[in-house]
Enzyme design. Structure first.
Site, mmCIF file in Angstrom:
data_model
loop_
_atom_site.group_PDB
_atom_site.id
_atom_site.type_symbol
_atom_site.label_atom_id
_atom_site.label_comp_id
_atom_site.label_asym_id
_atom_site.label_seq_id
_atom_site.Cartn_x
_atom_site.Cartn_y
_atom_site.Cartn_z
ATOM 1 N N HIS A 16 0.824 -1.213 0.000
ATOM 2 C CA HIS A 16 0.000 0.000 0.000
ATOM 3 C C HIS A 16 0.861 1.268 0.000
ATOM 4 O O HIS A 16 0.546 2.242 -0.693
ATOM 5 C CB HIS A 16 -0.929 -0.009 1.212
ATOM 6 C CG HIS A 16 -1.950 1.087 1.174
ATOM 7 N ND1 HIS A 16 -2.942 1.149 0.221
ATOM 8 C CD2 HIS A 16 -2.127 2.184 1.950
ATOM 9 C CE1 HIS A 16 -3.683 2.214 0.417
ATOM 10 N NE2 HIS A 16 -3.220 2.863 1.452
ATOM 11 N N CYS A 406 -7.944 -0.176 -13.888
ATOM 12 C CA CYS A 406 -7.400 0.932 -13.114
ATOM 13 C C CYS A 406 -6.542 0.489 -11.932
ATOM 14 O O CYS A 406 -6.161 1.305 -11.099
ATOM 15 C CB CYS A 406 -8.515 1.856 -12.619
ATOM 16 S SG CYS A 406 -9.633 1.094 -11.423
#
Length: 459
Positions: A16, A406
């Protein structure tokens, strides 16, 4: 946003921290296990060398190098012969290249790098950009959990922030499509962890929501229990995405209102706006129709109030395996699909991205159990087959269905080659990876033409 670069002892290219850093255009080196940070003394050790607050290190996010001291740097530019070369690439490719970004500043950078629109605006990132905004989010969460009369007031404050953000992005992307994903993460991500910071927040919010005299402590305990209850055993698969909007429809209504108001205002100022509103984490047709009703009601209210309209599209993300399998049902409602390949990979493989990077991915790769990290390059025979199936089934229902990707794979050349072969219309990646995606899309188109087409999926 304060950091010029990000350096961590855990994680990897697709963790992340790396994903967020890439989106911000900041260098990031993850997974350097020799890094030891001492928060109390504000110091760190890198191997045998110690650093204190104020010391310089330099990061090369491309090579993973960490250099002692302040090194000379310069911003990247697309100009001269490189710009000419990229124009040749653009003439050869079939897919469009969009960007994932959340601010007008990043949108401008992406546009300079050749982005043809925005494929993903992550609305939750906007909430972290200032102390005032995160405070407003926390007030909204508290009001929602307490079912307080101040809920509307808290949502109105957030709506104002969101409207200004969206308006700035519409103006920066004048004439190009902007796809805005409604709130995706679980609410606990906006709250402090257990401890003094959470106690202080509960104390402030209890006072804000007017606990009765003599009942402050009791109200504090009730609020803390409610906020603590937002923590989940498996938050990736918990109350997030469209589920959050179904449980709290006023959040969806607020965001859709802000998008419509921003589009109307930008259009009145002479800009050409192309808003696309995207419902995340959909697995069931009923989830999508539920949230689209809320969005349409919000948008129609704005149109009625302003006596103005804009053309907008409503669509969904394909990131839950059931959503891919039932894409034909979803296409009855959605005008576009955007494949969220990060979550689709996690849910299909049963791998937690950050935990896989930290615990076992290196072993899998070293022992040949996997040919590559599936969070870096798409698993074409598993996840890829779901994507291909979603495209085929979606377009069987709606022949003009627009489909993009995406996730982080949108900037990976190998993944771009695959999605080009299965009929994806566009890829979307971080602003600084746009030139890579443009070139990879051209190479994929040329290769497909030379081979006369190629199907990467298993039978």
């Amino acid at each position: 946003h304060a950091a010029e670069g990000i350096f961590t002892s855990r994680g990897g290219m697709t963790s992340h921290a790396a994903v967020v850093a890439r989106g911000w255009g900041k260098p990031c080196v993850c997974g350097y296990e020799a890094l030891v940070v001492d928060y109390a003394s504000k110091s760190a050790k890198i191997g045998q060398k110690s650093f204190k607050e104020g010391d310089w290190i330099s990061l090369n996010g491309t090579t993973g190098e960490v250099l002692d001291g302040k090194q000379p740097t310069k911003p990247p530019q697309l100009s001269g012969k490189l710009a000419e070369f990229m124009s040749w690439a653009d003439s050869a490719r079939k897919m469009r290249v969009l960007t994932n970004c959340d601010t007008p500043e990043d949108a401008a950078i992406a546009r300079k790098n050749g982005a043809q629109g925005i494929g993903l605006v992550r609305t939750e990132h906007m909430f972290f950009s200032s102390p005032e905004r995160i405070a407003a989010v926390r007030k909204m969460i508290a009001a929602e959990e307490l079912e307080a009369k101040e809920t509307s007031e808290a949502l109105t404050a957030l709506q104002g922030y969101q409207k200004e953000d969206f308006k700035g992005i519409f103006k920066a992307m004048d004439g190009l499509p902007v796809t805005i994903r409604l709130l995706d993460p679980p609410l606990h991500e906006f709250l402090p962890k257990e401890g003094p910071e959470l106690d202080q927040l509960c104390d402030e919010l209890t006072s804000l929501y007017h606990a009765k005299p003599g009942q402050h402590l009791k109200a504090h305990k009730v609020l803390k229990a409610k906020l603590s209850n937002l923590n989940e055993v498996n938050p990736m698969m918990g109350l997030r995405g469209c589920r959050l909007g179904i449980v709290h429809p006023d959040i969806t209504f607020m965001q859709a209102t802000a998008i419509a108001e921003a589009a109307i205002e930008a259009q009145k100022e002479g800009f050409t706006v192309k808003p696309h509103i995207m419902i995340p984490l959909v697995g069931f047709e009923e989830e999508l129709s539920n949230q689209m009703r809320v969005v349409r009601q919000a948008v129609e209210n704005v149109f009625s109030k302003t006596q103005k309209t804009v053309d907008l599209k409503l669509g969904t993300m394909i990131e839950v395996p059931r959503g891919a399998l039932r894409a034909g049902d979803l296409a009855k409602h959605a005008e576009f699909f955007s494949v969220g390949s990060n979550d689709l990979t996690q849910m299909t493989l049963g791998f937690s991205r950050d935990d896989a990077e930290a615990k076992f991915m290196e072993v899998y790769l070293k022992n040949g159990l996997l040919p590559h990290d599936p969070f870096e390059s798409l698993d074409t025979t598993g996840v890829g087959e779901l994507i291909s199936m979603a495209i085929q089934r979606g377009r069987k229902t709606r022949s003009d269905l627009e489909i993009g990707i995406c996730g982080e794979h949108g900037g990976d050349p190998k993944s771009i080659e695959f999605v080009n072969s299965v009929g994806v219309d566009y890829v979307s990646c971080s602003p600084l990876r746009v030139p890579i995606a443009r070139l990879a899309a051209a190479q994929a188109a040329i290769k497909a033409k030379s081979l006369g087409g190629n199907d990467h999926c298993q039978d």
